[in-house]
Motif scaffolding. Structure first.
Motif, mmCIF file in Angstrom:
data_model
loop_
_atom_site.group_PDB
_atom_site.id
_atom_site.type_symbol
_atom_site.label_atom_id
_atom_site.label_comp_id
_atom_site.label_asym_id
_atom_site.label_seq_id
_atom_site.Cartn_x
_atom_site.Cartn_y
_atom_site.Cartn_z
ATOM 1 N N LYS A 182 0.828 -1.209 0.000
ATOM 2 C CA LYS A 182 0.000 0.000 0.000
ATOM 3 C C LYS A 182 0.859 1.254 0.000
ATOM 4 O O LYS A 182 0.573 2.221 -0.715
ATOM 5 N N LEU A 183 1.911 1.236 0.796
ATOM 6 C CA LEU A 183 2.804 2.393 0.855
ATOM 7 C C LEU A 183 3.521 2.608 -0.471
ATOM 8 O O LEU A 183 3.678 3.747 -0.925
ATOM 9 N N GLU A 184 3.963 1.515 -1.094
ATOM 10 C CA GLU A 184 4.629 1.628 -2.406
ATOM 11 C C GLU A 184 3.688 2.252 -3.432
ATOM 12 O O GLU A 184 4.077 3.142 -4.197
ATOM 13 N N THR A 185 2.441 1.776 -3.446
ATOM 14 C CA THR A 185 1.441 2.308 -4.374
ATOM 15 C C THR A 185 1.191 3.787 -4.099
ATOM 16 O O THR A 185 1.107 4.601 -5.026
ATOM 17 N N GLN A 186 1.086 4.136 -2.822
ATOM 18 C CA GLN A 186 0.857 5.528 -2.436
ATOM 19 C C GLN A 186 2.027 6.405 -2.873
ATOM 20 O O GLN A 186 1.824 7.499 -3.412
ATOM 21 N N ILE A 187 3.243 5.928 -2.658
ATOM 22 C CA ILE A 187 4.433 6.704 -3.029
ATOM 23 C C ILE A 187 4.489 6.917 -4.539
ATOM 24 O O ILE A 187 4.761 8.018 -5.019
ATOM 25 N N LYS A 188 4.207 5.858 -5.309
ATOM 26 C CA LYS A 188 4.233 5.986 -6.773
ATOM 27 C C LYS A 188 3.181 6.995 -7.240
ATOM 28 O O LYS A 188 3.432 7.805 -8.140
ATOM 29 N N GLY A 189 1.988 6.940 -6.640
ATOM 30 C CA GLY A 189 0.942 7.895 -6.996
ATOM 31 C C GLY A 189 1.347 9.320 -6.675
ATOM 32 O O GLY A 189 1.117 10.242 -7.466
ATOM 33 N N LEU A 190 1.952 9.502 -5.517
ATOM 34 C CA LEU A 190 2.392 10.841 -5.116
ATOM 35 C C LEU A 190 3.516 11.355 -6.005
ATOM 36 O O LEU A 190 3.570 12.550 -6.327
ATOM 37 N N GLU A 191 4.411 10.459 -6.422
ATOM 38 C CA GLU A 191 5.481 10.866 -7.344
ATOM 39 C C GLU A 191 4.886 11.363 -8.654
ATOM 40 O O GLU A 191 5.332 12.367 -9.215
ATOM 41 N N GLY A 192 3.861 10.656 -9.144
ATOM 42 C CA GLY A 192 3.174 11.092 -10.362
ATOM 43 C C GLY A 192 2.496 12.444 -10.178
ATOM 44 O O GLY A 192 2.546 13.308 -11.068
ATOM 45 N N ASP A 193 1.869 12.630 -9.009
ATOM 46 C CA ASP A 193 1.212 13.908 -8.717
ATOM 47 C C ASP A 193 2.225 15.053 -8.676
ATOM 48 O O ASP A 193 1.983 16.129 -9.232
ATOM 49 N N VAL A 194 3.351 14.816 -8.019
ATOM 50 C CA VAL A 194 4.391 15.846 -7.912
ATOM 51 C C VAL A 194 4.927 16.185 -9.304
ATOM 52 O O VAL A 194 5.137 17.360 -9.635
ATOM 53 N N ASP A 195 5.114 15.172 -10.133
ATOM 54 C CA ASP A 195 5.615 15.399 -11.482
ATOM 55 C C ASP A 195 4.621 16.228 -12.307
ATOM 56 O O ASP A 195 5.012 17.193 -12.967
ATOM 57 N N SER A 196 3.345 15.870 -12.235
ATOM 58 C CA SER A 196 2.355 16.618 -13.010
ATOM 59 C C SER A 196 2.207 18.050 -12.486
ATOM 60 O O SER A 196 2.022 18.990 -13.268
ATOM 61 N N LEU A 197 2.309 18.227 -11.170
ATOM 62 C CA LEU A 197 2.263 19.583 -10.621
ATOM 63 C C LEU A 197 3.487 20.393 -11.048
ATOM 64 O O LEU A 197 3.389 21.596 -11.277
ATOM 65 N N GLY A 198 4.640 19.729 -11.164
ATOM 66 C CA GLY A 198 5.841 20.408 -11.644
ATOM 67 C C GLY A 198 5.672 20.893 -13.073
ATOM 68 O O GLY A 198 6.066 22.014 -13.422
ATOM 69 N N LYS A 199 5.045 20.052 -13.911
ATOM 70 C CA LYS A 199 4.796 20.449 -15.302
ATOM 71 C C LYS A 199 3.807 21.602 -15.364
ATOM 72 O O LYS A 199 3.972 22.535 -16.147
ATOM 73 N N ARG A 200 2.768 21.535 -14.517
ATOM 74 C CA ARG A 200 1.777 22.616 -14.485
ATOM 75 C C ARG A 200 2.430 23.917 -14.011
ATOM 76 O O ARG A 200 2.166 24.992 -14.568
ATOM 77 N N LEU A 201 3.285 23.817 -13.015
ATOM 78 C CA LEU A 201 3.976 24.992 -12.500
ATOM 79 C C LEU A 201 4.835 25.629 -13.589
ATOM 80 O O LEU A 201 4.835 26.850 -13.760
ATOM 81 N N HIS A 202 5.546 24.800 -14.336
ATOM 82 C CA HIS A 202 6.386 25.311 -15.429
ATOM 83 C C HIS A 202 5.523 26.039 -16.462
ATOM 84 O O HIS A 202 5.856 27.146 -16.901
ATOM 85 N N TYR A 203 4.393 25.426 -16.839
ATOM 86 C CA TYR A 203 3.493 26.047 -17.813
ATOM 87 C C TYR A 203 2.998 27.396 -17.299
ATOM 88 O O TYR A 203 2.996 28.391 -18.029
#
Length: 112
Positions: A70-91
């Motif tokens: 569960k923690l691994e799944t949560q971490i992977k999801g959060l990594e994806g969220d952080v990445d997409s927020l980084g792209k949005r921030l850049h835009y």
């Protein structure tokens, strides 16, 4: 003059969105760090240790491997969220920069 106000409004909106996105990104980073620390602590425990997960006002027992999964799944999801927020921030930062440059051009063009 109307166009200048529209561009200025767009720049302000971008600035507000940048602040919101940075806050969301910081929150996701904190969540991810907590999950990583929990995973690290669980890794140090013997395999037969009883683990409990909080569910509302209750706690339910989970096998250690299931909790780690569960923690691994949560971490992977959060990594994806952080990445997409980084792209949005850049835009948003590029959008704000372009708006400011357009305002400067309009003001210089109007003054000339």
């Amino acid at each position: 003059m109307k166009l200048l106000r529209e561009v200025e409004t767009q720049a302000i909106a971008s600035q507000q969105q940048i602040a919101i996105t940075r806050t969301q990104q910081a929150s996701k980073h904190r969540e991810m760090r907590m999950a990583q620390l929990t995973r690290t602590e669980l890794s140090a425990l013997p395999a037969d240790t009883k683990i409990y997960e909080g569910v509302g006002k209750m706690f339910i027992s989970l096998p250690l491997p299931e909790m780690k999964g569960k923690l691994e799944t949560q971490i992977k999801g959060l990594e994806g969220d952080v990445d997409s927020l980084g792209k949005r921030l850049h835009y948003l930062e590029v959008s704000q920069k372009n708006s400011k440059e357009q305002i400067d051009r309009m003001l210089r063009g109007g003054a000339a």
